[in-house]
Structures are given as structure tokens and as C-alpha cells.
Design a protein around this motif. Structure first.
Motif, short mmCIF file in Angstrom:
data_model
loop_
_atom_site.label_atom_id
_atom_site.label_comp_id
_atom_site.label_asym_id
_atom_site.label_seq_id
_atom_site.Cartn_x
_atom_site.Cartn_y
_atom_site.Cartn_z
N LYS A 234 0.84 -1.19 0.00
CA LYS A 234 0.00 0.00 0.00
C LYS A 234 0.87 1.25 0.00
O LYS A 234 1.93 1.29 0.64
CB LYS A 234 -0.91 0.03 1.23
CG LYS A 234 -2.12 -0.89 1.16
CD LYS A 234 -3.04 -0.65 2.34
CE LYS A 234 -4.31 -1.49 2.24
NZ LYS A 234 -5.23 -1.25 3.38
N ALA A 235 0.41 2.25 -0.72
CA ALA A 235 1.04 3.57 -0.68
C ALA A 235 -0.07 4.61 -0.62
O ALA A 235 -1.16 4.42 -1.17
CB ALA A 235 1.90 3.79 -1.92
N ASP A 236 0.18 5.70 0.08
CA ASP A 236 -0.82 6.77 0.15
C ASP A 236 -0.14 8.12 0.20
O ASP A 236 0.99 8.26 0.67
CB ASP A 236 -1.73 6.57 1.37
CG ASP A 236 -1.01 6.80 2.68
OD1 ASP A 236 -0.99 7.95 3.15
OD2 ASP A 236 -0.46 5.83 3.23
N LEU A 252 3.33 11.34 3.05
CA LEU A 252 3.51 10.26 2.09
C LEU A 252 3.93 9.01 2.84
O LEU A 252 4.87 9.05 3.65
CB LEU A 252 4.58 10.62 1.05
CG LEU A 252 4.95 9.54 0.04
CD1 LEU A 252 3.77 9.21 -0.86
CD2 LEU A 252 6.14 9.98 -0.80
N GLY A 253 3.24 7.89 2.59
CA GLY A 253 3.56 6.66 3.30
C GLY A 253 3.51 5.45 2.39
O GLY A 253 2.76 5.41 1.41
N ILE A 254 4.33 4.45 2.72
CA ILE A 254 4.32 3.16 2.02
C ILE A 254 4.41 2.05 3.05
O ILE A 254 4.98 2.24 4.13
CB ILE A 254 5.49 3.01 1.01
CG1 ILE A 254 6.84 3.16 1.73
CG2 ILE A 254 5.37 4.01 -0.12
CD1 ILE A 254 8.03 2.80 0.86
N LYS A 255 3.80 0.91 2.76
CA LYS A 255 3.94 -0.25 3.63
C LYS A 255 3.69 -1.52 2.85
O LYS A 255 2.91 -1.54 1.89
CB LYS A 255 3.01 -0.16 4.84
CG LYS A 255 1.56 0.16 4.56
CD LYS A 255 0.82 0.38 5.88
CE LYS A 255 -0.60 0.83 5.69
NZ LYS A 255 -1.29 1.08 6.98
N THR A 256 4.37 -2.59 3.27
CA THR A 256 4.24 -3.87 2.60
C THR A 256 4.53 -4.98 3.60
O THR A 256 5.19 -4.76 4.62
CB THR A 256 5.21 -3.96 1.41
OG1 THR A 256 4.96 -5.16 0.68
CG2 THR A 256 6.67 -3.95 1.87
N SER A 257 4.01 -6.17 3.33
CA SER A 257 4.20 -7.30 4.23
C SER A 257 4.30 -8.60 3.45
O SER A 257 3.65 -8.77 2.41
CB SER A 257 3.04 -7.41 5.22
OG SER A 257 2.99 -6.32 6.10
N THR A 258 5.12 -9.51 3.95
CA THR A 258 5.11 -10.90 3.51
C THR A 258 4.37 -11.69 4.58
O THR A 258 3.73 -11.12 5.46
CB THR A 258 6.54 -11.42 3.33
OG1 THR A 258 7.19 -11.46 4.61
CG2 THR A 258 7.35 -10.53 2.39
N GLU A 259 4.48 -13.00 4.56
CA GLU A 259 3.81 -13.80 5.58
C GLU A 259 4.41 -13.56 6.96
O GLU A 259 3.72 -13.62 7.98
CB GLU A 259 3.91 -15.28 5.21
CG GLU A 259 2.91 -16.16 5.93
CD GLU A 259 1.47 -15.78 5.60
OE1 GLU A 259 0.77 -15.32 6.52
OE2 GLU A 259 1.07 -15.92 4.43
N ASN A 260 5.75 -13.28 6.99
CA ASN A 260 6.42 -13.10 8.28
C ASN A 260 6.94 -11.68 8.50
O ASN A 260 6.94 -11.19 9.63
CB ASN A 260 7.58 -14.09 8.41
CG ASN A 260 7.15 -15.53 8.37
OD1 ASN A 260 7.34 -16.23 7.39
ND2 ASN A 260 6.53 -16.00 9.45
N TRP A 261 7.39 -11.03 7.45
CA TRP A 261 8.02 -9.71 7.59
C TRP A 261 7.06 -8.58 7.25
O TRP A 261 6.20 -8.72 6.38
CB TRP A 261 9.26 -9.61 6.69
CG TRP A 261 10.40 -10.45 7.16
CD1 TRP A 261 10.71 -11.71 6.76
CD2 TRP A 261 11.38 -10.08 8.13
NE1 TRP A 261 11.83 -12.16 7.42
CE2 TRP A 261 12.27 -11.18 8.27
CE3 TRP A 261 11.61 -8.93 8.89
CZ2 TRP A 261 13.35 -11.15 9.13
CZ3 TRP A 261 12.69 -8.90 9.75
CH2 TRP A 261 13.54 -10.00 9.87
N LYS A 262 7.25 -7.43 7.95
CA LYS A 262 6.42 -6.26 7.71
C LYS A 262 7.30 -5.02 7.71
O LYS A 262 8.27 -4.94 8.46
CB LYS A 262 5.36 -6.12 8.80
CG LYS A 262 4.48 -7.34 8.99
CD LYS A 262 3.57 -7.19 10.21
CE LYS A 262 2.73 -8.44 10.43
NZ LYS A 262 1.85 -8.31 11.60
#
Length: 735
Positions: A234-236, A252-262
Motif C-alpha cells: 500500500k502507498a498513500d 507520504l507513506g508506504i507499507k508492505t508485508s510478507t507472511e512473516n516480515w512487515k
């Protein structure tokens, strides 16, 4: 410091195998699949959202018994208790309509219950909802919550007030650690930006059982924004502009996740000119600039989870002294001014065992505060470094009894490098141990706890005896035992009673113990008292609450008695043209409460009406009034919700009438303030154009450009009004 690195190493080196999984379908009572239902296990910080078919899945879950929550706007939150032990579970759920409210998990209390299950009444508000109400800053948003106010210096500096108590009597938590930023100073604001803050919780009353010293008056708990859900990016981008101060707020923000990492990161910049009053003049040097950076990284598996967050906040604040001086729309501050750099580093770890859990929180805060009088050489320069730790062990559940034991501590140093000193170089060490238990029987809940604290304060000698700025070395120790007892029951269906009795304490701060000089922001010569005792209080809270799908009503009442309340009092002397004030103590009491309704009439499903009233009276036992007691307030809001075909969703329009009563119960060294009423309007929603989606808010505060002075404005002694009409436009794009 070694403990910090050891826990960091443990947090990112342990490895566990993921075995447990839960999945299912969310639907309404007619068995129609529901999308966008939030499915969460708050105890282990796991969350997902149901898809268009109502399907959801959560994996990598630890062994043990946990609460799983299903929540969506317009529906009642449902809670289930699920036991995991190396297996896959299918759990379908049907939600029931509930237009008025969505139950929230309360993080700031001991057992992280839903508010409907919580023994203590805690106010919860999202930053998004406060911005929809027209809040321009984080502290202004807080002041919209019944029972919460702010001591303000213009638009840039605000200090929270909970039921008449402020300063070091209100503890602030951010990123799960206590915020320390020389909060004893009247011109020292929060130093927190609302960008990257998900929501806030307010405990109105003594919370020393969980938080130790300085939580005598209550706690403000800021929840940081959540990470993205698994396998999501996600980015906003958001932009807000303000007509009155010619201001701008960009994020301005960004975020992403895998099954274990965030991972997430957010940057924001806030800039404002001097604020304008209704007669067209601007209040000189109320301008300010703020830069803010937040970042976080997390890892979790079936054995543990760990989250490391960092926040850097840089403030360039003008200090208003002229009132209506040279008129300017510049955003560049002039002298006198403050420069504040605030760093917050936090590490939150959860370790999951078969039937128990350990939470370990570590925090490091560095507050670098400078004040410039007439040149770029700092006349006042204070560096405050704070290392704190918080360990909580959740014991295996014994029948219906949940128990937590824990210990907390803090090591803090203050160093001066400017020519002027408000407080001496000093070190403060806190240590506390506590235990609390929660027992549920039928529709009743009983919660009790006990705690012991010790605070050690030692300072260095500075200056020449008899001169301004002389500080005699002190070495003081403050101890306190505190307890709490709470009871919740349902008097009838949808009718809840909460009764809480709790004690709290506050050790004297360095300014109260050691001051010897002019505090420029207050225009007075202050003399500390090394013989001050702990403030110790006992507060009783009663909460009555009725909720149905179309109507809710609440009433909160409190009585708070404080032994050895610390305050300043003039001694009749004058030094260098400034009246001399001593720090003294006396017993005091505060009492009052809040009441309100929320009405959602049927069949007018688009209409909401909310109304709340708040009052507090503060007096010394001998009868005189305490200072900085907010005036009574009555707040009424009409809100309409609507949609326009397929391009305008979640639309709303609001009309707010905020009536503040005259404050005639003023302290003898304060001026009275008159009553006033403000009209505020709001409009917003989600606009969909092709594949582009963005949210917008348009607010008009003080629509009629009313001239008024808040009782808690520090500029009122010079007759300076608060801000005039302010139009705010905000847009938010989400990718």
C-alpha cells in the motif's frame, strides 16, 4: 543498554515453525457474504480482511487460546475464543446489524479487552474521525473528546488536560513507550504529529497501577498505524491546506508485508504562518514548521513477534511575545523561538508459550530542546535522554481468572549546555513492580491490582549561592504503594455499569524541586522546594451506559481527592521586575463528569445526532479554586450520511455547535473568561473516478468568525483572542 540489545537480538533470531491456521466465511444475518470484515487476533497482532466472497485466512498462529474478533462498520463486533494446538480450524461467522458503533479493542488497559468487555471506561477515537470533525492538530483532536482539553499557546503549542489535570500529571504513550520531553514546561508541547498515528485512547483517571508515576491524572495512549496485511503493498499520499494560517500538511507513506516480515515508512511536513483573529490581524510569531519521519519493521512466526519502530520529529516554533505586532504571512520563525528535535525508538516483543505469554517493551527517547532569544546562539539548551523498559508476563489462565505480573523502569538524564538553566543537570531512576487479575463470572467482571514504585532523583550543584540560577544538589527518593479495584456488570440487556476505585501518585518534578530563576514563558521568578512530598490521590469513577442499535446514552461521574497537590503561589517579593512564586503543597479535590447521547432514528437511517456535556470543578480543601480548570462545555453534532450512484461513497455532512460556558470559578491569579458558541461544518467522502480512488474532507471551523478567548489559552492574559475562521481542505490518495 545491554538489555536493549539482548532483547533485540532475541527478537530477530528465534525461529519457530508455523502450524496453526484458521479460515472461514463472513456473512450477514441473511447469509449473504460480507467483504471488508476485519478479522483479527489482537493479542498476537494478526489481522486480515475478508474478500469479495467473504473468505478470510490467517496462518502462522501460535499454540494457545486466543480471542478472534470480527468487526465491520455497520455491524456488531463479535468475539470468539479459539484454542490452537497444531491444527487447522474452519470458523464461519454471521454479523448482526448495528449502525451506531463498532466495538474496539482497548490497548492501553491491562488485558486488551473490547471496550464493551472492559472494566474501565476508556475513550477511543481514530485520527481519521477526528480529522473529519475538523481537528487541525493532534492535540486539538484530543480536545474534542469529552473530558479532555488543552492548554494552548497559539496554534502550535498544546498541552493535554484530563479532567482538570495537566503537565506531569498526564502521562503520554507513543509506540508503546512513555514519552518524555521536558513536559513540565508550559511552552513544551507534545512533539507528536498525527501522520502515522492510527488512533488514540484516553484513560481519564489514575492509571499508576499500570504506568507508575505521572499517570495520576490519566493516560493518553497513541496507537501507531498498522502494517499492511500479509502479501499486500500500500502507498498513500495526503495533502491538507488551511486558510487561516495559510498552512499546509503533506504526508507520504508506504507499507508492505510478507507472511512473516512487515515494513512501513512515512514522512510528513507541516508549515503555518501566524494565525489570524476575527478583526483581520495576525498574532505575531505564532508561525511554526514541523518535519516528521516514522518507520517500522516487524517479524512474526508461531513462537514470537517483534516490532521495531522509529520516530523523528523536528519542530521550529515561534514564541509569541508581541501579540499583534508586525504583520506578516511569512512561515519563517523570528526570535524568540524554539527548536526541538525528538527521537523515539521502540522495540515491542511478544513471546508465546503453550498457555502463557511474555511482552517485553523497550524504549529510548532523546529530546533535544533549544530556545533562542535574539540570536542563533541558544540561550537555553536541554538534552533529555530516557531509556525505559516494561515487562509483562501473562500467567496461564486459572479457570476464569486472568493474571498479569510485571515490572517497569526508567533511567533518565538531563544535561544543559546553554547559558540559562531552567533545571539542573540530573538523573532520574524509576522502578516498579505490579500484579493485576481479571475475573469474569456470568455477566460480571471484577478486576484488582497492586503496585509498588520507587523513584530516585539526584542533581548536580550549579552556580553561586544567593544568585539567580543557583541549584543546590539534591538526592531524593520517593516511594508509593497503589491499588485499584474495578467492577463491571449488566444491570439489564444493553445497560452497563462500571465502578472503579483507584489510587495514583506523582513524584515532584525537577522544576518543582530545584527552580531558582525567571521562567520567561510565564514572566515570573520561580523558587523550587526540595522538601516536596509525593502527590497521592484516590479517585472514584462511575460509568453508566446504555446501547442499542439506534440509541445510546452514557453518564460518567468522578470524585478525585489529591493529597499534597503541588502548585505555585506568590510570596510577595519581586526580583528583577518579576513577581516571585514558591512551590508549595495543599490538599485538593476535583469532581464532575461527562454525559451524552447518540441517536440514530429509524427509518431515517442516514441521520445521526450526538450531544455531550462535560464539567469539572477543582478546589483546594480550604475552598479556593485550582488553576487551569477548563470551562463547562456542551457539544452538539448533526451528521448525515449519503452516497451518489457509483462515484461517491461513504459521504457525510456535519453541523457542529460547540458551546463553552463562562468560567467564573477561576483561580485568584487567573482572569475570568466569557462564554462563547462556535459553529463548525464538515463535508467529505470517497470519490471513485475510473480506477482512481481518493478521500476528501472539507471543514469550516468557527464559521461566523467569532471572537473568543479560551480559558486555557496562555495568551489570554494579554487579551489575545483564539483563531478566527479556518477553512480546511484535505485529500488522501491510496494505491
Amino acid at each position: 543498554m545491554k538489555l536493549f540489545y539482548v532483547t533485540l537480538l532475541l527478537g530477530f533470531s528465534l525461529v519457530g515453525s508455523a502450524q496453526n491456521k484458521i479460515s472461514g466465511i463472513t456473512s450477514d444475518k441473511e447469509n449473504k457474504p460480507l467483504s471488508n470484515v476485519i478479522v483479527s487476533l489482537p493479542e498476537i497482532h494478526k489481522e486480515t480482511i475478508s474478500d469479495t466472497d467473504g473468505k478470510y485466512t490467517l496462518v502462522n498462529l501460535p499454540n494457545g487460546t486466543f480471542k478472534i474478533l470480527f468487526s465491520a462498520v455497520g455491524y456488531s463486533t463479535q468475539t470468539l475464543s479459539i484454542s490452537f494446538l497444531g491444527k487447522e480450524i474452519t470458523q464461519n461467522i454471521a454479523l448482526e446489524d448495528n449502525i451506531i458503533h463498532m466495538d474496539e479493542v482497548i490497548v492501553s488497559t491491562a488485558f486488551n479487552k473490547l471496550q464493551s468487555q472492559n472494566v474501565m471506561k476508556v475513550e477511543h477515537e481514530s485520527v481519521k474521525s477526528l480529522q473529519q470533525k475538523g481537528a487541525t492538530t493532534l492535540i486539538e483532536g484530543l480536545a474534542k473528546i469529552p473530558g479532555v482539553s488543552q492548554v494552548s499557546t497559539g496554534t502550535s503549542i498544546g498541552k493535554p488536560v484530563i479532567r482538570g489535570l495537566s503537565g506531569n500529571r498526564v502521562l503520554v504513550y507513543s509506540q508503546g513507550v512513555r514519552l518524555e520531553n521536558q513536559q513540565f514546561g508550559e511552552e513544551h508541547g507534545l512533539g507528536l504529529n498525527d501522520a502515522g498515528v492510527e488512533s488514540m485512547e484516553v484513560i481519564k483517571g489514575p492509571a499508576s497501577l499500570l504506568y507508575g508515576s505521572d499517570a495520576l491524572g490519566g493516560v493518553l495512549y497513541f496507537n501507531p498505524e498498522k502494517f499492511a496485511n500479509s502479501k499486500e503493498f500500500k502507498a498513500d499520499f495526503s495533502q491538507r491546506v488551511f486558510s487561516n494560517t495559510l498552512g499546509s500538511n503533506t504526508s507520504l507513506g508506504i507499507k508492505t508485508s510478507t507472511e512473516n516480515w512487515k515494513f512501513l515508512a512515512r514522512g510528513s511536513f507541516n508549515t503555518h504562518a501566524d494565525y489570524q483573529i476575527p478583526d483581520g490581524n495576525r498574532i505575531t510569531n505564532t508561525r511554526y514548521n514541523e518535519s516528521d519521519l516514522k518507520a517500522g519493521i516487524g517479524y512474526s512466526n508461531s513462537k514470537f513477534s517483534s516490532v521495531l519502530r522509529y520516530n523523528f520529529n523536528k519542530l521550529d516554533l515561534g514564541i509569541p511575545e508581541e501579540g499583534i505586532g508586525e504583520q506578516s504571512t511569512s512561515h519563517s520563525t523570528i526570535y524568540p523561538k524554539q527548536a526541538v528535535d525528538n527521537h523515539i525508538l521502540s522495540l515491542h516483543n511478544n513471546f508465546y508459550f503453550k498457555n502463557s505469554k511474555l511482552d517485553a517493551d523497550l524504549g529510548y527517547i532523546f529530546n533535544d530542546r533549544s530556545e533562542f532569544t535574539d540570536s542563533n546562539v541558544a540561550s537555553l539548551h536541554m538534552k533529555l535522554r530516557t531509556l525505559n523498559y516494561d515487562l509483562k508476563y501473562y500467567l496461564p489462565k486459572l479457570g476464569k481468572v486472568e493474571t498479569i505480573v510485571g515490572l517497569q523502569g526508567m533511567h533518565q538524564t538531563n544535561k544543559n549546555s546553554g547559558e540559562e538553566l531552567l533545571i539542573p543537570d540530573a538523573a532520574t531512576n524509576d522502578f516498579g513492580v505490579f500484579g493485576t487479575a481479571n475475573y469474569e463470572f456470568g455477566k460480571n467482571v471484577l478486576q484488582a491490582g497492586l503496585r509498588f514504585d520507587n523513584r530516585q532523583v539526584s542533581s548536580e550543584t550549579h552556580g553561586i549561592i544567593g544568585n539567580e540560577g543557583y541549584f543546590e544538589a539534591i538526592d531524593k527518593s520517593f516511594d508509593s504503594f497503589n491499588a485499584s479495584l474495578g467492577f463491571k456488570t449488566n444491570l439489564a440487556d444493553d445497560f452497563t455499569l462500571r465502578l472503579n476505585i483507584a489510587s495514583g501518585f506523582r513524584a515532584p518534578n525537577l522544576a518543582e524541586l530545584t527552580s531558582n530563576g525567571v521562567h520567561e514563558g510565564s514572566n515570573r521568578y520561580e523558587i523550587g522546594n526540595a522538601n516536596l512530598l509525593n502527590e497521592q490521590n484516590l479517585q472514584t469513577d462511575l460509568n453508566l451506559e446504555y446501547k442499542s442499535s439506534h440509541f445510546e446514552i452514557f453518564a460518567n461521574g468522578f470524585y478525585n481527592h489529591i493529597n499534597n497537590y503541588i502548585f505555585i503561589s506568590p510570596n510577595g517579593n519581586v526580583i528583577a521586575g518579576n513577581n516571585v512564586y514558591d512551590y508549595v503543597q495543599a490538599n485538593a479535590k476535583l469532581y464532575g463528569g461527562e454525559a451524552g447521547i447518540h441517536f440514530h432514528p429509524h427509518p431515517l437511517d442516514w441521520l445521526h445526532f450526538t450531544s455531550s456535556f462535560e464539567t469539572v470543578i477543582g478546589k483546594k480543601d480550604e475552598g479556593s479554586n485550582l488553576p487551569l480548570i477548563p470551562a463547562n462545555k456542551w457539544n452538539n453534532t448533526f451528521k448525515g450520511e449519503f452516497e451518489l450512484k457509483n462515484w461517491f461513497k461513504e459521504g457525510f455532512a456535519t453541523l457542529n455547535i460547540e458551546s463553552t460556558f463562562a468560567q467564573n470559578n477561576n483561580n485568584e491569579f487567573e482572569t475570568r473568561t466569557n462564554d462563547y458558541t462556535l459553529l463548525n461544518l464538515g463535508l467529505g467522502g470517497k470519490i471513485i473516478i475510473s480506477k482512481a480512488i481518493f478521500n476528501f474532507n472539507l471543514n469550516a471551523n468557527n464559521v461566523f468568525d467569532k471572537t473568543y478567548i479560551s480559558h486555557l489559552s496562555r495568551l489570554k492574559t494579554d487579551g489575545i483572542p483564539n483563531i478566527g475562521r479556518n477553512i480546511i481542505l484535505g485529500v488522501n490518495f491510496i494505491i
